[in-house]
Design a protein around this motif. Structure first.
Motif, PDB file in Angstrom:
ATOM      1  N   PHE A 166       0.822  -1.206   0.000  1.00  0.00           N
ATOM      2  CA  PHE A 166       0.000   0.000   0.000  1.00  0.00           C
ATOM      3  C   PHE A 166       0.860   1.264   0.000  1.00  0.00           C
ATOM      4  O   PHE A 166       0.494   2.278  -0.585  1.00  0.00           O
ATOM      5  N   GLY A 167       2.011   1.192   0.663  1.00  0.00           N
ATOM      6  CA  GLY A 167       2.915   2.336   0.647  1.00  0.00           C
ATOM      7  C   GLY A 167       3.422   2.639  -0.750  1.00  0.00           C
ATOM      8  O   GLY A 167       3.494   3.801  -1.160  1.00  0.00           O
ATOM      9  N   ARG A 168       3.771   1.587  -1.507  1.00  0.00           N
ATOM     10  CA  ARG A 168       4.212   1.783  -2.894  1.00  0.00           C
ATOM     11  C   ARG A 168       3.096   2.415  -3.724  1.00  0.00           C
ATOM     12  O   ARG A 168       3.340   3.331  -4.518  1.00  0.00           O
ATOM     13  N   LEU A 169       1.888   1.928  -3.532  1.00  0.00           N
ATOM     14  CA  LEU A 169       0.764   2.448  -4.308  1.00  0.00           C
ATOM     15  C   LEU A 169       0.458   3.893  -3.967  1.00  0.00           C
ATOM     16  O   LEU A 169       0.173   4.701  -4.848  1.00  0.00           O
ATOM     17  N   SER A 170       0.512   4.216  -2.692  1.00  0.00           N
ATOM     18  CA  SER A 170       0.133   5.563  -2.259  1.00  0.00           C
ATOM     19  C   SER A 170       1.041   6.635  -2.836  1.00  0.00           C
ATOM     20  O   SER A 170       0.642   7.797  -2.960  1.00  0.00           O
ATOM     21  N   ARG A 171       2.257   6.247  -3.221  1.00  0.00           N
ATOM     22  CA  ARG A 171       3.205   7.206  -3.780  1.00  0.00           C
ATOM     23  C   ARG A 171       3.029   7.423  -5.280  1.00  0.00           C
ATOM     24  O   ARG A 171       3.678   8.289  -5.863  1.00  0.00           O
ATOM     25  N   ARG A 172       2.158   6.648  -5.910  1.00  0.00           N
ATOM     26  CA  ARG A 172       1.992   6.741  -7.363  1.00  0.00           C
ATOM     27  C   ARG A 172       1.168   7.947  -7.792  1.00  0.00           C
ATOM     28  O   ARG A 172       1.310   8.422  -8.916  1.00  0.00           O
ATOM     29  N   ALA A 173       0.262   8.395  -6.931  1.00  0.00           N
ATOM     30  CA  ALA A 173      -0.574   9.544  -7.268  1.00  0.00           C
ATOM     31  C   ALA A 173      -1.137  10.120  -5.972  1.00  0.00           C
ATOM     32  O   ALA A 173      -1.356   9.388  -4.998  1.00  0.00           O
ATOM     33  N   GLU A 174      -1.386  11.426  -5.954  1.00  0.00           N
ATOM     34  CA  GLU A 174      -1.823  12.093  -4.726  1.00  0.00           C
ATOM     35  C   GLU A 174      -3.128  11.520  -4.197  1.00  0.00           C
ATOM     36  O   GLU A 174      -3.300  11.343  -2.984  1.00  0.00           O
ATOM     37  N   PHE A 175      -4.067  11.204  -5.100  1.00  0.00           N
ATOM     38  CA  PHE A 175      -5.359  10.720  -4.640  1.00  0.00           C
ATOM     39  C   PHE A 175      -5.283   9.308  -4.044  1.00  0.00           C
ATOM     40  O   PHE A 175      -6.240   8.831  -3.425  1.00  0.00           O
ATOM     41  N   LEU A 176      -4.139   8.628  -4.206  1.00  0.00           N
ATOM     42  CA  LEU A 176      -3.961   7.306  -3.621  1.00  0.00           C
ATOM     43  C   LEU A 176      -3.382   7.364  -2.203  1.00  0.00           C
ATOM     44  O   LEU A 176      -3.186   6.324  -1.577  1.00  0.00           O
ATOM     45  N   ASP A 177      -3.133   8.569  -1.687  1.00  0.00           N
ATOM     46  CA  ASP A 177      -2.591   8.700  -0.333  1.00  0.00           C
ATOM     47  C   ASP A 177      -3.433   7.975   0.703  1.00  0.00           C
ATOM     48  O   ASP A 177      -2.917   7.459   1.693  1.00  0.00           O
ATOM     49  N   VAL A 178      -4.740   7.941   0.461  1.00  0.00           N
ATOM     50  CA  VAL A 178      -5.655   7.323   1.423  1.00  0.00           C
ATOM     51  C   VAL A 178      -5.355   5.841   1.621  1.00  0.00           C
ATOM     52  O   VAL A 178      -5.702   5.258   2.665  1.00  0.00           O
ATOM     53  N   LEU A 179      -4.665   5.219   0.680  1.00  0.00           N
ATOM     54  CA  LEU A 179      -4.334   3.801   0.826  1.00  0.00           C
ATOM     55  C   LEU A 179      -3.378   3.534   1.985  1.00  0.00           C
ATOM     56  O   LEU A 179      -3.219   2.391   2.398  1.00  0.00           O
ATOM     57  N   ASN A 180      -2.764   4.574   2.508  1.00  0.00           N
ATOM     58  CA  ASN A 180      -1.956   4.400   3.709  1.00  0.00           C
ATOM     59  C   ASN A 180      -2.795   3.948   4.902  1.00  0.00           C
ATOM     60  O   ASN A 180      -2.256   3.458   5.899  1.00  0.00           O
ATOM     61  N   LEU A 181      -4.122   4.131   4.805  1.00  0.00           N
ATOM     62  CA  LEU A 181      -5.032   3.704   5.865  1.00  0.00           C
ATOM     63  C   LEU A 181      -5.520   2.270   5.668  1.00  0.00           C
ATOM     64  O   LEU A 181      -6.203   1.711   6.521  1.00  0.00           O
ATOM     65  N   ALA A 182      -5.183   1.672   4.537  1.00  0.00           N
ATOM     66  CA  ALA A 182      -5.753   0.375   4.180  1.00  0.00           C
ATOM     67  C   ALA A 182      -5.270  -0.747   5.091  1.00  0.00           C
ATOM     68  O   ALA A 182      -6.058  -1.622   5.481  1.00  0.00           O
TER      69      ALA A 182
END
Length: 217
Positions: A166-182
């Protein structure tokens, strides 16, 4: 359509950084079907005659299988229930999260779905991927090297590994930051998501096997 919505749409349709393990396991034993399913997200558009020139029937079947798995999964009410729960925390990224949650459960309880250990299966699949390198699209090869080097298939089985994903994904685009909560959502509601996975994945296994049998020429 604004840029963020368009970008989200592209990510939502791409599981190449998400549920590798499920797609691979659902492919059966034929190497070209496995590779076709594995690279499915990197092959866009209609499978017209000019696009599939030079493809084997088994590789084409694998690509079609990938698309069918995604469609079946997205439309299934059990998966929709899981997405609805995840959306309370993760909003529109819930579908991305559920793909990863389900690979987590598949990896964690791998012996329930495969006669091989996850370590043994992962090592064998990495060799299949290396052996079939000519079938892998050029724009995918860098990611493939990283996946094998970092042993992504085995990292799915722990919450720590899922957090890294999820950390890798969250860095791909700003709107994916919320995945840090996943990862926190998964840990808090693990029993709920595990129940949904246990209900859904055997159905998906049967559907994938049916699709392969009925579409093999």
């Amino acid at each position: 359509m604004n840029l963020e919505k368009q970008t989200y749409g592209n990510f939502a349709k791409m599981s190449f950084f998400m549920n590798f393990l499920a797609h691979l396991l659902l492919s059966g034993d034929d190497e070209e079907v496995i590779i076709g399913n594995y690279v499915g997200d990197f092959i866009k558009g209609r499978l017209t005659g000019d696009k599939i020139i030079g493809w084997s029937e088994e590789f084409l079947l694998g690509v079609k299988l990938h698309r069918h798995i995604d469609m079946y999964t997205d439309e299934h009410p059990i998966v929709r229930d899981a997405k609805h729960k995840a959306a309370d925390v993760l909003g529109k990224t819930a579908g991305i999260a559920i793909d990863i949650y389900f690979d987590y459960f598949l990896a964690k309880y791998f012996n329930q779905f495969c006669s091989e250990t996850l370590d043994g299966y992962s090592a064998r699949i990495y060799e299949v991927i290396r052996r079939n390198d000519p079938l892998i699209p050029v724009h995918m090869k860098s990611m493939v090297r990283t996946m094998i080097k970092q042993d992504w298939l085995n990292t799915y089985r722990t919450l720590e590994g899922i957090k890294l994903t999820f950390g890798r994904l969250s860095r791909r685009a700003e709107f994916l930051d919320v995945l840090n909560l996943a990862e926190e959502d998964l840990e808090k509601n693990e029993d709920f998501y595990h129940e949904k996975f246990n209900l859904f994945f055997p159905l998906l296994q049967k559907e994938a096997a049916r699709f392969i049998t009925e579409n093999r020429q």
